[in-house]
Design an enzyme around this catalytic site. Structure first.
Site, PDB file in Angstrom:
ATOM      1  N   GLY A  71       0.890   1.012   8.284  1.00  0.00           N
ATOM      2  CA  GLY A  71      -0.405   1.053   7.610  1.00  0.00           C
ATOM      3  C   GLY A  71      -0.580  -0.119   6.654  1.00  0.00           C
ATOM      4  O   GLY A  71      -1.667  -0.683   6.539  1.00  0.00           O
ATOM      5  N   GLN A 177      -4.085   8.617   5.969  1.00  0.00           N
ATOM      6  CA  GLN A 177      -3.846  10.032   5.634  1.00  0.00           C
ATOM      7  C   GLN A 177      -4.799  10.962   6.368  1.00  0.00           C
ATOM      8  O   GLN A 177      -4.497  12.147   6.541  1.00  0.00           O
ATOM      9  CB  GLN A 177      -3.970  10.256   4.121  1.00  0.00           C
ATOM     10  CG  GLN A 177      -2.923   9.533   3.290  1.00  0.00           C
ATOM     11  CD  GLN A 177      -1.516  10.105   3.455  1.00  0.00           C
ATOM     12  OE1 GLN A 177      -1.305  11.169   4.061  1.00  0.00           O
ATOM     13  NE2 GLN A 177      -0.532   9.409   2.918  1.00  0.00           N
ATOM     14  N   SER A 197      -1.233   4.768  10.600  1.00  0.00           N
ATOM     15  CA  SER A 197       0.219   4.633  10.465  1.00  0.00           C
ATOM     16  C   SER A 197       0.887   5.768  11.231  1.00  0.00           C
ATOM     17  O   SER A 197       0.522   6.938  11.043  1.00  0.00           O
ATOM     18  CB  SER A 197       0.605   4.704   8.985  1.00  0.00           C
ATOM     19  OG  SER A 197       2.007   4.717   8.855  1.00  0.00           O
ATOM     20  N   ALA A 198       1.864   5.431  12.065  1.00  0.00           N
ATOM     21  CA  ALA A 198       2.485   6.446  12.923  1.00  0.00           C
ATOM     22  C   ALA A 198       3.238   7.508  12.128  1.00  0.00           C
ATOM     23  O   ALA A 198       3.205   8.699  12.462  1.00  0.00           O
ATOM     24  CB  ALA A 198       3.435   5.772  13.911  1.00  0.00           C
ATOM     25  N   HIS A 199       3.927   7.079  11.044  1.00  0.00           N
ATOM     26  CA  HIS A 199       4.852   8.041  10.413  1.00  0.00           C
ATOM     27  C   HIS A 199       4.154   9.134   9.611  1.00  0.00           C
ATOM     28  O   HIS A 199       4.790  10.109   9.196  1.00  0.00           O
ATOM     29  CB  HIS A 199       5.927   7.317   9.583  1.00  0.00           C
ATOM     30  CG  HIS A 199       5.486   6.755   8.272  1.00  0.00           C
ATOM     31  ND1 HIS A 199       5.715   7.392   7.088  1.00  0.00           N
ATOM     32  CD2 HIS A 199       4.859   5.597   7.957  1.00  0.00           C
ATOM     33  CE1 HIS A 199       5.260   6.638   6.090  1.00  0.00           C
ATOM     34  NE2 HIS A 199       4.726   5.552   6.597  1.00  0.00           N
ATOM     35  N   CYS A 322       4.943   6.326  -2.383  1.00  0.00           N
ATOM     36  CA  CYS A 322       5.002   5.339  -1.306  1.00  0.00           C
ATOM     37  C   CYS A 322       6.066   4.291  -1.488  1.00  0.00           C
ATOM     38  O   CYS A 322       6.739   3.905  -0.570  1.00  0.00           O
ATOM     39  CB  CYS A 322       3.655   4.643  -1.183  1.00  0.00           C
ATOM     40  SG  CYS A 322       2.803   5.214   0.265  1.00  0.00           S
TER      41      CYS A 322
HETATM   42  N1  PLP Z   1      -2.515   3.832   3.220  1.00  0.00           N
HETATM   43  C1  PLP Z   1      -2.339   5.052   2.704  1.00  0.00           C
HETATM   44  C2  PLP Z   1      -3.528   5.852   2.271  1.00  0.00           C
HETATM   45  C3  PLP Z   1      -1.047   5.566   2.563  1.00  0.00           C
HETATM   46  O1  PLP Z   1      -0.875   6.782   2.038  1.00  0.00           O
HETATM   47  C4  PLP Z   1       0.048   4.770   2.979  1.00  0.00           C
HETATM   48  C5  PLP Z   1       1.444   5.255   2.785  1.00  0.00           C
HETATM   49  O2  PLP Z   1       1.705   6.138   2.025  1.00  0.00           O
HETATM   50  C6  PLP Z   1      -0.199   3.503   3.529  1.00  0.00           C
HETATM   51  C7  PLP Z   1      -1.497   3.070   3.632  1.00  0.00           C
HETATM   52  C8  PLP Z   1       0.911   2.613   3.992  1.00  0.00           C
HETATM   53  O3  PLP Z   1       1.350   2.969   5.271  1.00  0.00           O
HETATM   54  P1  PLP Z   1       2.806   2.499   5.782  1.00  0.00           P
HETATM   55  O4  PLP Z   1       3.795   3.356   5.066  1.00  0.00           O
HETATM   56  O5  PLP Z   1       2.766   2.749   7.246  1.00  0.00           O
HETATM   57  O6  PLP Z   1       2.926   1.060   5.466  1.00  0.00           O
END
Ligand code: PLP
Length: 382
Positions: A71, A177, A197-199, A322
């Site tokens: 993401g 999300q 985002s896959a995870h 995060c």
């Molecule tokens: N955007 C949002 C709203 C998120 O909650 C997150 C991760 O928590 C991300 C982007 C980032 O995604 P990634 O962990 O795949 O880089």
């Protein structure tokens, strides 16, 4: 009975069994997807099958899906797109840090739009800011998340998109999300670009996508080979992408089960407020993601609650988890005007497809003990 209750799906969702199996199988693929021989074509076919599944989740055309490392990279790629001289960038104050970093936009050409006390973008301010710059001949590039990772507050993306489009601009939405947790597609959001985002949906970590509306251009961040239709160079993460595809397919099919998750969340919130009646459910007055609850207890310390719950076998987080194990003041709660004394006692509980009523009971049991201790220690101090 499972000895731990994982209630931190917004940080990452557990890998789905079907995904694990598909990834393990895909790791056997020998070829480079850019190679023309049979081994290469097998790898290519696996990627293209996954692309169809990810596109389907958000109602896009497969050729408009650009796979990325997650993401964060999808957001960076979106924000690198239109950063030329004629553009001005607008971000809501509650965006993920990967959006707030601004991509290639300079600080002088970026405007942060405030949110209401319930954590929803103020559309009147967005419209008036766009009108200001429109007069100066700028084209607006707006990034507004579909739903917030800390509070779950769903953002009025479709309404924002009308405002942006009538001002001749483009709208990007971080749907990391929202995917799999609410029903939407590119058209219903009116988005020109969408990050995934896959995870967060039970796929592997380290893979995501930027999805484009047909005809929308992006400037590659990573240049080199011609992969991903020249929009993202580098040999593809074949197994990760295959896992993302399976996770997207399952997330789409499981949207029907989100109601049950909502019922568990309601039980959790009612139970938490019965234990701590002075507690506040953040963004309760606005539509929220079915799985996300941000509970703030005046006088409590989020890190104490998170550690106490962890010791009792319950995983939750304090605000956004995060980037680091460090508990910092939440920029989201700050932007909403939540008093710092209340914000420091805010925990995020996020449920998912694997959550059961036993998990909610375990949470409430542990939360009850912690709040009892907090009240006792206050009495001693008084
Ligand atoms: N955007 C949002 C709203 C998120 O909650 C997150 C991760 O928590 C991300 C982007 C980032 O995604 P990634 O962990 O795949 O880089």
């Amino acid at each position: 009975m499972n000895q731990r209750s994982y209630l931190d799906y917004n940080a990452t969702a557990p890998l789905r069994t079907e995904v694990r199996e598909a990834v393990a199988e895909a790791l056997r693929i020998v070829g480079n997807p850019s190679s023309v021989h049979q081994e290469g074509r097998t790898a290519r076919a696996a990627i293209e099958a996954a692309r169809v599944k990810v596109a389907r989740l958000v109602g896009a055309a497969p050729e408009d899906v650009i796979f990325t490392s997650g993401g964060t990279e999808a957001n960076a790629l979106a924000l690198a797109a239109q950063s030329g001289e004629a553009w001005h960038c607008y971000l809501s104050a509650i965006e993920h840090p990967s959006v707030l970093a601004g991509g290639r936009f300079y600080r002088e050409t970026t405007t942060v739009i405030p949110v209401t006390g319930e954590g929803v973008i103020d559309l009147e301010i967005l419209a008036s800011e766009l009108a200001k710059h429109h007069l100066g001949g700028w084209r607006p590039f707006v990034s507004l998340m579909a739903a917030n990772n800390e509070t779950g507050a769903i953002q009025p993306v479709a309404e924002a998109s009308e405002i942006v489009h009538s001002a001749g601009g483009l709208l990007h939405s971080d749907a990391v999300q929202a995917a799999g947790r609410m029903t939407f597609d590119m058209a219903s959001l009116g988005a020109d670009m969408l990050s995934l985002s896959a995870h967060k949906i039970g796929g592997p970590k380290g893979v995501g996508a930027l999805v484009l509306k047909p005809g929308v251009a992006v400037e590659p961040l990573v240049k080199g080979g011609g992969q991903e239709r020249r929009k993202r160079a580098g040999t593809e993460n074949v197994a990760g992408i295959v896992g993302f595809g399976v996770a997207a397919e399952l997330a789409g099919a499981d949207l029907a089960k989100t109601e049950a998750i909502g019922a568990l969340k309601e039980a959790l919130e009612a139970g938490a407020l019965a234990i701590a009646p002075e507690g506040v459910i953040v963004s309760k007055a606005v539509p929220r993601l079915v799985n996300t609850s941000c509970i703030a207890v005046p006088g409590a310390k989020a890190e104490t609650l998170v550690i106490g719950l962890d010791l009792a076998g319950v995983a939750v987080s304090a605000g956004s988890a995060c980037s680091s194990g460090k508990v910092e003041a939440s920029h989201v709660l700050g932007a909403m005007g939540v008093a710092p004394e209340l914000a420091q006692g805010a925990i995020r509980v996020s449920l998912g497809i694997g959550t059961t009523s036993a998990d909610i009971e375990r949470f409430l049991g542990a939360f009850g003990e912690l709040i009892k201790r907090l009240k006792q220690s206050r009495k001693v101090a008084a």
